[in-house]
Scaffold this motif. Structure first.
Motif, PDB file in Angstrom:
ATOM      1  N   UNK A 117      26.508  30.737   2.502  1.00 14.60           N
ATOM      2  CA  UNK A 117      26.837  31.147   1.134  1.00 14.60           C
ATOM      3  C   UNK A 117      28.280  31.644   1.083  1.00 14.60           C
ATOM      4  N   UNK A 118      29.071  31.018   0.215  1.00  9.63           N
ATOM      5  CA  UNK A 118      30.465  31.429   0.018  1.00  9.63           C
ATOM      6  C   UNK A 118      30.605  31.753  -1.464  1.00  9.63           C
ATOM      7  N   UNK A 119      30.776  33.017  -1.796  1.00  9.37           N
ATOM      8  CA  UNK A 119      30.832  33.431  -3.208  1.00  9.37           C
ATOM      9  C   UNK A 119      29.515  33.079  -3.886  1.00  9.37           C
ATOM     10  N   UNK A 120      29.595  32.307  -4.985  1.00  9.59           N
ATOM     11  CA  UNK A 120      28.361  31.937  -5.694  1.00  9.59           C
ATOM     12  C   UNK A 120      27.899  30.519  -5.337  1.00  9.59           C
ATOM     13  N   UNK A 121      28.400  30.024  -4.177  1.00 12.84           N
ATOM     14  CA  UNK A 121      28.021  28.668  -3.793  1.00 12.84           C
ATOM     15  C   UNK A 121      27.276  28.670  -2.470  1.00 12.84           C
ATOM     16  N   UNK A 122      26.293  27.774  -2.401  1.00 12.06           N
ATOM     17  CA  UNK A 122      25.612  27.598  -1.111  1.00 12.06           C
ATOM     18  C   UNK A 122      26.003  26.235  -0.551  1.00 12.06           C
ATOM     19  N   UNK A 123      26.554  26.215   0.656  1.00  7.21           N
ATOM     20  CA  UNK A 123      26.927  24.958   1.313  1.00  7.21           C
ATOM     21  C   UNK A 123      25.847  24.607   2.326  1.00  7.21           C
ATOM     22  N   UNK A 124      25.284  23.421   2.171  1.00 11.13           N
ATOM     23  CA  UNK A 124      24.266  22.967   3.117  1.00 11.13           C
ATOM     24  C   UNK A 124      24.875  21.848   3.948  1.00 11.13           C
ATOM     25  N   UNK A 125      24.966  22.097   5.229  1.00  8.99           N
ATOM     26  CA  UNK A 125      25.578  21.125   6.134  1.00  8.99           C
ATOM     27  C   UNK A 125      24.464  20.519   6.977  1.00  8.99           C
ATOM     28  N   UNK A 126      24.318  19.216   6.844  1.00  9.54           N
ATOM     29  CA  UNK A 126      23.202  18.567   7.519  1.00  9.54           C
ATOM     30  C   UNK A 126      23.677  17.563   8.541  1.00  9.54           C
ATOM     31  N   UNK A 127      22.938  17.440   9.595  1.00  9.60           N
ATOM     32  CA  UNK A 127      23.299  16.465  10.612  1.00  9.60           C
ATOM     33  C   UNK A 127      22.064  15.797  11.184  1.00  9.60           C
ATOM     34  N   UNK A 128      22.117  14.471  11.261  1.00  9.28           N
ATOM     35  CA  UNK A 128      21.045  13.720  11.909  1.00  9.28           C
ATOM     36  C   UNK A 128      21.639  13.110  13.163  1.00  9.28           C
ATOM     37  N   UNK A 129      20.927  13.210  14.261  1.00  7.96           N
ATOM     38  CA  UNK A 129      21.445  12.792  15.567  1.00  7.96           C
ATOM     39  C   UNK A 129      22.183  11.444  15.490  1.00  7.96           C
ATOM     40  N   UNK A 130      23.446  11.437  15.940  1.00 12.46           N
ATOM     41  CA  UNK A 130      24.225  10.193  15.995  1.00 12.46           C
ATOM     42  C   UNK A 130      24.898   9.795  14.698  1.00 12.46           C
ATOM     43  N   UNK A 131      24.630  10.548  13.629  1.00 14.56           N
ATOM     44  CA  UNK A 131      25.246  10.205  12.334  1.00 14.56           C
ATOM     45  C   UNK A 131      26.267  11.270  11.929  1.00 14.56           C
ATOM     46  N   UNK A 132      27.156  10.910  10.992  1.00 14.23           N
ATOM     47  CA  UNK A 132      28.140  11.908  10.552  1.00 14.23           C
ATOM     48  C   UNK A 132      27.455  12.976   9.697  1.00 14.23           C
ATOM     49  N   UNK A 133      28.047  14.153   9.691  1.00 14.84           N
ATOM     50  CA  UNK A 133      27.479  15.276   8.935  1.00 14.84           C
ATOM     51  C   UNK A 133      27.504  15.001   7.432  1.00 14.84           C
ATOM     52  N   UNK A 134      26.536  15.548   6.733  1.00 16.15           N
ATOM     53  CA  UNK A 134      26.560  15.496   5.271  1.00 16.15           C
ATOM     54  C   UNK A 134      26.783  16.918   4.750  1.00 16.15           C
ATOM     55  N   UNK A 135      27.416  17.019   3.591  1.00 16.44           N
ATOM     56  CA  UNK A 135      27.637  18.350   3.015  1.00 16.44           C
ATOM     57  C   UNK A 135      27.295  18.305   1.540  1.00 16.44           C
ATOM     58  N   UNK A 136      26.475  19.244   1.099  1.00 12.17           N
ATOM     59  CA  UNK A 136      26.256  19.372  -0.348  1.00 12.17           C
ATOM     60  C   UNK A 136      26.345  20.845  -0.712  1.00 12.17           C
TER      61      UNK A 136
END
Ligand SMILES: Nc1nc2c(ncn2[C@@H]2O[C@H](COP(=O)(O)OP(=O)(O)O)[C@@H](O)[C@H]2O)c(=O)[nH]1
Ligand SMILES: Nc1ncnc2c1ncn2[C@@H]1O[C@H](COP(=O)(O)OP(=O)(O)O)[C@@H](O)[C@H]1O
Length: 399
Positions: free
Chosen positions: A32-51
């Protein structure tokens, strides 16, 4: 991104999240940064996703998949996240030493500038590197003054110390020039697309062709532990001055316009038309080089040997004896570790015994003096292995 876990191991006060497995091989962290929640996801062998999600009073809000600038890390066996003011530190589990520390910049000056330029919400990745790189050296001067000659003398005498930043250009290769060595010779539309994608530290139209320094060109030299040399024009030097890259700026001047013309003609690599164009541009370049305040030093290349000696003096190399190289520090994170944060120190608890000695199970990562950042590398990281918390972090044995 799969079903919600029942337990989110996030320490909100501290801004650390040790990550959780959503399903086999898929991991996520929430920050959580300020009023935002950053969800960083990773699946083995794939590039990270961010929402991210703009949180309302109930802690809910709409999800947005974010545009990620820079090179995205590849996920392995999970990761942890630690919030550092304007960026999130990501520690990849079970990754190679040169791939385990990454930064997702969410509100740094670079990200804010990119949001303005692109008009969309973005985040930017940069790879974390232990230690600092020596300041790159930017060398500018009019065509034919002797930049290439001086640089090649330096690289021949100190091959392990300097590395050349190989620029991209749309001009045709000269007889002896090799693609990937002297320049990356490229098509205009390809280079323009890469500029749009943010791959260039700087670029300029010079003598009717497009030239540019890619972020990778500079970082690859620094990654190899060498001091990077850039041979770029005055416009490029100005852009580098304005960028986050700290460098030393040297301008090379000819002894006279007549001598410059003679060198250009004697080199015999340009057509008459190209020679005239270069000479026309030279006058303005020299004026800017001398008066723009961009350059830290001006060197006159009258007698080559004399100029080379002066260049070595500027770089602290006169009478220099090359010392044996010490191996750079490396960090190897085992699969199971937990992170916590105390001020600018990240404490990494290694749960499995991936370390040489069973007792050395804590690593302290100092992030107090970070340098650089997206779209290149984040340098200035330092770490120490410490025996235990009760030792009061007094261990400073290199790992
Ligand atoms: N801005 C910028 N200028 C560059 C780059 N690479 C080369 N130049 C400059 O482009 C100009 C022309 O270079 P080049 O075609 O190799 O001709 P030369 O200088 O006559 O050998 C020179 O002033 C170089 O310093 C780059 O990546 N960016
Ligand atoms: N100090 C010097 N005196 C005489 N000739 C020189 C000197 N420095 C370089 N040259 C010659 O001038 C020509 C242009 O030099 P070069 O290094 O290609 O310039 P640049 O890279 O700045 O375009 C080359 O033929 C080189 O051998």
């Amino acid at each position: 991104m799969g079903e919600a876990p029942t337990f989110i191991p996030q320490d909100l006060q501290n801004g650390t999240c040790n990550g959780f497995e959503l399903k086999s091989g898929t991991f996520e962290t929430d920050t959580i940064v300020g009023n935002k929640k950053y969800v960083i996801g990773g699946t083995y062998g794939e590039t990270f996703s961010v929402k991210d999600q703009i949180l309302d009073n109930n802690g809910l809000g709409e999800w947005v998949d974010l545009i990620q600038l820079g090179t995205k890390p590849i996920s392995c066996n999970g990761h942890s996240a630690v919030l550092l003011k304007d960026r999130i530190l990501i520690l990849k589990k079970n990754a190679k030493p040169d791939d385990c520390i990454w930064f997702l910049e969410v509100d740094t000056p670079y990200v804010r500038q990119q949001k303005k330029i692109l008009g969309i919400d973005v985040v930017a990745w940069s790879k974390g590197v232990i230690g600092n790189a020596e300041k790159p050296v930017v060398i500018s001067g009019p065509s034919g003054v002797g930049k290439g000659t001086l640089i090649s003398m330096l690289m021949t005498e100190f091959p392990s110390m300097f590395g050349f930043s190989v620029s991209h250009t749309t001009r045709a290769a000269r007889g002896m020039e090799k693609d990937g060595v002297h320049y990356h010779f490229t098509e205009k539309n390809v280079m323009e697309k890469e500029i749009k994608d943010g791959k260039f530290l700087e670029f300029a139209s010079v003598h009717g062709n497009l030239y540019g320094t890619s972020v990778e060109a500079v970082e690859m030299v620094s990654d190899a532990g060498k001091r990077c040399i850039l041979d770029i024009d005055v416009q490029g030097a100005r852009s580098v001055r304005a960028s986050s890259l700290e460098a030393m700026f040297i301008f090379i001047c000819p002894p006279s316009m007549e001598e410059l013309e003679k060198r250009l003609r004697d080199r015999g690599t340009e057509t008459e038309e190209q020679v005239l164009k270069r000479l026309r541009n030279a006058q303005a370049e020299i004026e800017q080089g001398k008066s723009s305040g961009i350059f830290d030093h001006i060197l006159y290349n009258g007698k080559l040997e004399e100029c080379y000696e002066n260049l070595k003096k500027l770089l602290g190399l006169d009478g220099y004896v090359t010392p044996p190289k010490s191996a750079p520090k490396k960090m190897n994170l085992p699969r199971d570790h937990s992170v916590s944060k105390i001020d600018d120190k990240i404490i990494i608890g290694c749960i499995s015994s991936g370390l040489e000695k069973e007792s050395k199970n804590l690593i302290m990562l100092d992030v107090s003096s970070l340098k650089g950042g997206a779209p290149g590398r984040t340098r200035g990281l330092d770490f120490q292995v410490i025996d235990s918390f009760s030792d009061g972090f007094n261990g400073n044995e290199p790992f």
